[in-house]
Design an enzyme around this catalytic site. Structure first.
Site, PDB file in Angstrom:
ATOM      1  N   GLY A  44      42.016  27.321 -13.436  1.00  0.00           N
ATOM      2  CA  GLY A  44      42.114  28.159 -14.627  1.00  0.00           C
ATOM      3  C   GLY A  44      41.301  27.466 -15.705  1.00  0.00           C
ATOM      4  O   GLY A  44      41.418  26.250 -15.892  1.00  0.00           O
ATOM      5  N   GLY A 228      23.481  23.869 -17.361  1.00  0.00           N
ATOM      6  CA  GLY A 228      23.740  23.362 -16.006  1.00  0.00           C
ATOM      7  C   GLY A 228      23.175  21.968 -15.829  1.00  0.00           C
ATOM      8  O   GLY A 228      23.300  21.116 -16.713  1.00  0.00           O
ATOM      9  N   GLY A 257      31.891  23.316 -16.481  1.00  0.00           N
ATOM     10  CA  GLY A 257      31.804  23.841 -17.848  1.00  0.00           C
ATOM     11  C   GLY A 257      33.101  23.587 -18.608  1.00  0.00           C
ATOM     12  O   GLY A 257      33.085  23.251 -19.804  1.00  0.00           O
ATOM     13  N   ASP A 258      34.216  23.745 -17.936  1.00  0.00           N
ATOM     14  CA  ASP A 258      35.516  23.520 -18.582  1.00  0.00           C
ATOM     15  C   ASP A 258      35.656  22.047 -18.973  1.00  0.00           C
ATOM     16  O   ASP A 258      36.162  21.717 -20.051  1.00  0.00           O
ATOM     17  CB  ASP A 258      36.661  23.892 -17.638  1.00  0.00           C
TER      18      ASP A 258
END
Ligand code: RIB
Length: 317
Positions: A44, A228, A257-258
């Site tokens: 999540g 990226g 990314g999180d």
């Protein structure tokens, strides 16, 4: 700069059980591929951001929901193991715990993700408002778009009312109203999201700058565009920094990314210079894609022990 007190980060966000299947290549539409292994882990975008912030040294205040099922129990164990404050973590029996079906290509670690939100759909403005008192002494508020937009808007409103930095990672991408974008302190799209939000396709360095200028024109204070493995770009309209990607052997890229965002929130909360913050977040994200076992065994990447080790590793100072 050394900090003795932990910074307090609030993350309103999603929690998922990640069912990750590894395969020699990803199936095309209509194709069946025999995979190699299955791992059940924690995920999540909200939970990943909070985990990254906690492992980067933050006092982690998570606002989320889990279902009354086995995945909910697994997530609760993760929250406890990571030391998350649980005052605003709600158990919701109206739907299942959020779940993500993740396919990993073993050749390069690239992924494809299908998210079934479950009770994450119920995370709204009321969940965030319940935590209002805790915004007063927070050092930063970070969120993403796996929860209802009303929760995102409320988090921004409360952060601004308390004078705290508000960071939004617009993932997964959806069109956002200009009034939500206006006044955001840190906005952190990837190339696709930056293109969607600015209307400018990102193809090269110049298009990154143009997209960032459009976003600044919407009233955003700091724009970070993640690129990226090519690194990340930051500007506030007066200065700009391009931090190159760190070459690593990517094993699995889920949550990179999180991780970037959780680490960035800690650096911002600590009052670091934007270039330092960007390098720190970039290093955290790079580290996260090199680790497979820790991720699937105990949740996600392992960010060693706060800034000192990371800074030493990538020579930030
Ligand atoms: O960004 C990665 C995350 O997206 C995964 O953990 C998955 O749960 C989805 O939310």
């Amino acid at each position: 700069m050394s900090t003795t007190k932990k910074v307090k980060i609030i993350v309103p966000g999603s929690s998922n059980a990640d069912l990750t299947g590894f395969a020699p290549h990803l199936p095309a539409a209509g194709e069946t591929v025999m995979g190699s292994s299955l791992h059940i882990g924690i995920g999540g975008k909200g939970c990943n951001q909070m985990t990254a912030a906690a492992r980067a040294g933050a006092d982690a205040w998570f606002i989320t929901r889990v279902g009354q099922d086995v995945f909910g129990e697994t997530l609760r164990r993760h929250f406890a193991a990571e030391g998350f404050r649980d005052r605003y973590i709600r158990e919701d029996g109206t739907a299942e715990t959020g779940c993500a079906l993740i396919e990993i290509d073993e050749r390069d670690g690239q992924n494809r993700i299908l998210v079934i939100p479950g009770v994450n759909r119920n995370i709204g403005a009321e969940d965030v408002r319940a935590a209002e008192a805790d915004f007063a002494d927070a050092d930063a508020v970070l969120t993403q778009l796996e929860i209802d937009l009303s929760a995102v808007a409320e988090a921004k409103r409360l952060a601004q009312a308390a004078g705290k930095p508000f960071l939004l990672n617009p993932a997964p991408w959806q069109p956002l109203p200009d009034e939500l974008l206006c006044g955001i302190d840190w906005f952190t799209p990837n190339e696709t999201e930056a293109g969607g939000c600015s209307g400018i396709g990102i193809t090269d360095g110049e298009s990154v700058r143009r997209a960032a200028r459009v976003l600044l024109g919407k009233g955003i204070r700091n724009v970070v565009i993640t690129l990226g493995h090519r690194g990340a770009y930051w500007t506030d309209g007066t200065r700009e920094v391009m931090v190159p990607g760190i070459r690593v052997q990517a094993v699995e890229t889920t949550g990179a990314g999180d991780t970037f965002n959780g680490a960035l929130a800690v650096a911002v909360a600590e009052g670091r210079d934007p270039e330092w913050a960007l390098r720190f977040a970039n290093a955290a994200a790079a580290l996260s894609v090199t680790r497979l076992l820790q991720r699937v065994i105990d949740g996600h990447f392992y960010l060693a022990d706060h800034a000192t080790l990371i800074c030493g590793a990538v020579d930030l100072e």
